[in-house]
Design a protein around this motif. Structure first.
Motif, mmCIF file in Angstrom:
data_model
loop_
_atom_site.group_PDB
_atom_site.id
_atom_site.type_symbol
_atom_site.label_atom_id
_atom_site.label_comp_id
_atom_site.label_asym_id
_atom_site.label_seq_id
_atom_site.Cartn_x
_atom_site.Cartn_y
_atom_site.Cartn_z
ATOM 1 N N GLU A 133 91.187 38.006 94.625
ATOM 2 C CA GLU A 133 91.097 37.260 95.873
ATOM 3 C C GLU A 133 90.278 38.027 96.902
ATOM 4 O O GLU A 133 90.034 39.224 96.760
ATOM 5 C CB GLU A 133 92.479 36.954 96.432
ATOM 6 N N LEU A 134 89.872 37.315 97.921
ATOM 7 C CA LEU A 134 89.163 37.896 99.052
ATOM 8 C C LEU A 134 89.945 37.521 100.301
ATOM 9 O O LEU A 134 90.137 36.334 100.586
ATOM 10 C CB LEU A 134 87.735 37.342 99.111
ATOM 11 N N THR A 135 90.425 38.528 101.021
ATOM 12 C CA THR A 135 91.227 38.279 102.213
ATOM 13 C C THR A 135 90.420 38.590 103.466
ATOM 14 O O THR A 135 89.362 39.201 103.391
ATOM 15 C CB THR A 135 92.503 39.141 102.198
ATOM 16 N N ILE A 141 74.140 45.827 86.652
ATOM 17 C CA ILE A 141 72.834 46.329 87.067
ATOM 18 C C ILE A 141 72.272 47.220 85.963
ATOM 19 O O ILE A 141 71.116 47.109 85.590
ATOM 20 C CB ILE A 141 72.944 47.114 88.390
ATOM 21 N N ASP A 142 73.090 48.111 85.432
ATOM 22 C CA ASP A 142 72.728 48.992 84.315
ATOM 23 C C ASP A 142 73.742 48.767 83.201
ATOM 24 O O ASP A 142 74.881 48.404 83.452
ATOM 25 C CB ASP A 142 72.796 50.473 84.735
ATOM 26 N N GLY A 143 73.337 48.995 81.985
ATOM 27 C CA GLY A 143 74.287 48.981 80.881
ATOM 28 C C GLY A 143 74.477 47.661 80.184
ATOM 29 O O GLY A 143 75.422 47.503 79.417
ATOM 30 N N GLY A 144 73.616 46.703 80.424
ATOM 31 C CA GLY A 144 73.747 45.425 79.735
ATOM 32 C C GLY A 144 73.105 44.297 80.514
ATOM 33 O O GLY A 144 72.490 44.517 81.556
ATOM 34 N N ASP A 145 73.285 43.096 80.002
ATOM 35 C CA ASP A 145 72.663 41.947 80.640
ATOM 36 C C ASP A 145 73.690 40.886 81.024
ATOM 37 O O ASP A 145 73.385 39.699 81.061
ATOM 38 C CB ASP A 145 71.588 41.352 79.733
ATOM 39 N N PHE A 146 74.904 41.298 81.307
ATOM 40 C CA PHE A 146 75.960 40.353 81.673
ATOM 41 C C PHE A 146 75.759 39.838 83.093
ATOM 42 O O PHE A 146 75.502 40.603 84.017
ATOM 43 C CB PHE A 146 77.328 41.045 81.569
ATOM 44 N N ALA A 147 75.849 38.526 83.258
ATOM 45 C CA ALA A 147 75.806 37.893 84.579
ATOM 46 C C ALA A 147 76.548 36.568 84.488
ATOM 47 O O ALA A 147 76.332 35.789 83.556
ATOM 48 C CB ALA A 147 74.377 37.667 85.029
ATOM 49 N N ILE A 148 77.439 36.329 85.436
ATOM 50 C CA ILE A 148 78.218 35.093 85.441
ATOM 51 C C ILE A 148 78.609 34.759 86.875
ATOM 52 O O ILE A 148 78.700 35.644 87.727
ATOM 53 C CB ILE A 148 79.470 35.218 84.539
ATOM 54 N N GLN A 149 78.848 33.479 87.126
ATOM 55 C CA GLN A 149 79.318 33.040 88.442
ATOM 56 C C GLN A 149 80.763 32.590 88.324
ATOM 57 O O GLN A 149 81.155 31.981 87.321
ATOM 58 C CB GLN A 149 78.473 31.891 88.968
ATOM 59 N N SER A 150 81.538 32.876 89.356
ATOM 60 C CA SER A 150 82.924 32.429 89.383
ATOM 61 C C SER A 150 82.964 30.955 89.797
ATOM 62 O O SER A 150 81.938 30.371 90.159
ATOM 63 C CB SER A 150 83.731 33.269 90.378
ATOM 64 N N SER A 151 84.137 30.417 89.771
ATOM 65 C CA SER A 151 84.299 29.042 90.244
ATOM 66 C C SER A 151 84.141 29.005 91.759
ATOM 67 O O SER A 151 84.341 30.006 92.447
ATOM 68 C CB SER A 151 85.674 28.516 89.843
ATOM 69 N N ARG A 152 83.793 27.845 92.269
ATOM 70 C CA ARG A 152 83.650 27.665 93.718
ATOM 71 C C ARG A 152 85.016 27.280 94.288
ATOM 72 O O ARG A 152 85.617 26.318 93.831
ATOM 73 C CB ARG A 152 82.606 26.592 94.014
ATOM 74 N N GLU A 153 85.458 28.066 95.265
ATOM 75 C CA GLU A 153 86.791 27.857 95.848
ATOM 76 C C GLU A 153 86.682 27.722 97.362
ATOM 77 O O GLU A 153 85.854 28.371 97.994
ATOM 78 C CB GLU A 153 87.722 29.027 95.500
ATOM 79 N N GLU A 154 87.555 26.897 97.915
ATOM 80 C CA GLU A 154 87.576 26.679 99.367
ATOM 81 C C GLU A 154 88.333 27.789 100.075
ATOM 82 O O GLU A 154 89.289 28.350 99.534
ATOM 83 C CB GLU A 154 88.242 25.342 99.689
ATOM 84 N N VAL A 155 87.904 28.084 101.289
ATOM 85 C CA VAL A 155 88.596 29.044 102.138
ATOM 86 C C VAL A 155 89.858 28.363 102.674
ATOM 87 O O VAL A 155 89.791 27.266 103.226
ATOM 88 C CB VAL A 155 87.696 29.501 103.310
ATOM 89 N N GLN A 156 91.002 28.999 102.474
ATOM 90 C CA GLN A 156 92.272 28.474 102.968
ATOM 91 C C GLN A 156 93.008 29.607 103.667
ATOM 92 O O GLN A 156 93.285 30.637 103.052
ATOM 93 C CB GLN A 156 93.118 27.921 101.827
ATOM 94 N N GLN A 157 93.283 29.421 104.939
ATOM 95 C CA GLN A 157 93.967 30.424 105.765
ATOM 96 C C GLN A 157 93.237 31.767 105.703
ATOM 97 O O GLN A 157 93.849 32.816 105.496
ATOM 98 C CB GLN A 157 95.422 30.573 105.330
ATOM 99 N N ASN A 158 91.932 31.727 105.869
ATOM 100 C CA ASN A 158 91.067 32.904 105.857
ATOM 101 C C ASN A 158 91.188 33.728 104.580
ATOM 102 O O ASN A 158 91.073 34.947 104.597
ATOM 103 C CB ASN A 158 91.335 33.786 107.075
ATOM 104 N N CYS A 159 91.408 33.053 103.466
ATOM 105 C CA CYS A 159 91.562 33.724 102.170
ATOM 106 C C CYS A 159 90.990 32.833 101.066
ATOM 107 O O CYS A 159 91.075 31.610 101.143
ATOM 108 C CB CYS A 159 93.044 33.995 101.924
ATOM 109 N N VAL A 160 90.404 33.460 100.054
ATOM 110 C CA VAL A 160 89.905 32.744 98.879
ATOM 111 C C VAL A 160 90.526 33.396 97.652
ATOM 112 O O VAL A 160 90.485 34.616 97.505
ATOM 113 C CB VAL A 160 88.365 32.805 98.785
ATOM 114 N N ARG A 161 91.112 32.570 96.786
ATOM 115 C CA ARG A 161 91.761 33.086 95.572
ATOM 116 C C ARG A 161 91.054 32.530 94.340
ATOM 117 O O ARG A 161 90.962 31.324 94.173
ATOM 118 C CB ARG A 161 93.230 32.692 95.551
ATOM 119 N N TRP A 162 90.597 33.445 93.465
ATOM 120 C CA TRP A 162 89.967 33.027 92.220
ATOM 121 C C TRP A 162 90.909 33.229 91.050
ATOM 122 O O TRP A 162 91.022 32.378 90.193
ATOM 123 C CB TRP A 162 88.677 33.816 91.979
ATOM 124 N N ARG A 163 91.541 34.383 90.961
ATOM 125 C CA ARG A 163 92.445 34.739 89.857
ATOM 126 C C ARG A 163 91.803 34.419 88.508
ATOM 127 O O ARG A 163 92.331 33.650 87.707
ATOM 128 C CB ARG A 163 93.778 34.027 90.010
#
Length: 118
Positions: free
Chosen positions: A20-22, A38-60
């Motif tokens: 989460e991001l608080t 950045i180094d050590g491989g070519d992994f790149a992924i995006q998380s799901s898009r989540e709405e800000v609720q009470q100044n917090c975003v939870r991905w889990r």
């Protein structure tokens, strides 16, 4: 003859958890993260898009990927392996985004041998 020695290569299985991001300075909006090596491989992924609720975003959300690290053949010290997590905010209904912040994690600081942990 030290110039003939080759770097040893190691592969690590990385288990990355994006919790989460608080203290988000936005009252509303949609945030997502891009996680990439950045180094050590070519992994790149995006998380799901989540709405800000009470100044917090939870991905889990959990991600697993392989990270490749080289080591100096003489000292055995592992080369750096940087994983960057950038936080982005959706603009114009998801057609564009702005980069709000980022965090660089040095994977070496979180590397351990499972056999030595038992």
């Amino acid at each position: 003859m030290s110039f003939l020695t080759r770097k040893k290569k190691f592969k690590f299985q990385v288990h990355f958890t994006l919790e989460e991001l608080t203290a988000v300075p936005f009252v509303n909006g949609v945030l997502f993260c891009k996680i990439r090596l950045i180094d050590g491989g070519d992994f790149a992924i995006q998380s799901s898009r989540e709405e800000v609720q009470q100044n917090c975003v939870r991905w889990r959300r959990k991600f697993s990927f392989v990270c490749k690290m080289g080591a100096n053949p003489i000292t055995g010290v592992l080369d750096p392996c940087i994983c960057r997590v950038s936080v982005r905010k959706e603009l114009k209904g998801g057609k564009a985004f702005s980069k709000d912040s980022f965090l660089c994690l040095h994977r070496l600081l979180f590397t351990y041998n499972e056999k030595s942990m038992s």
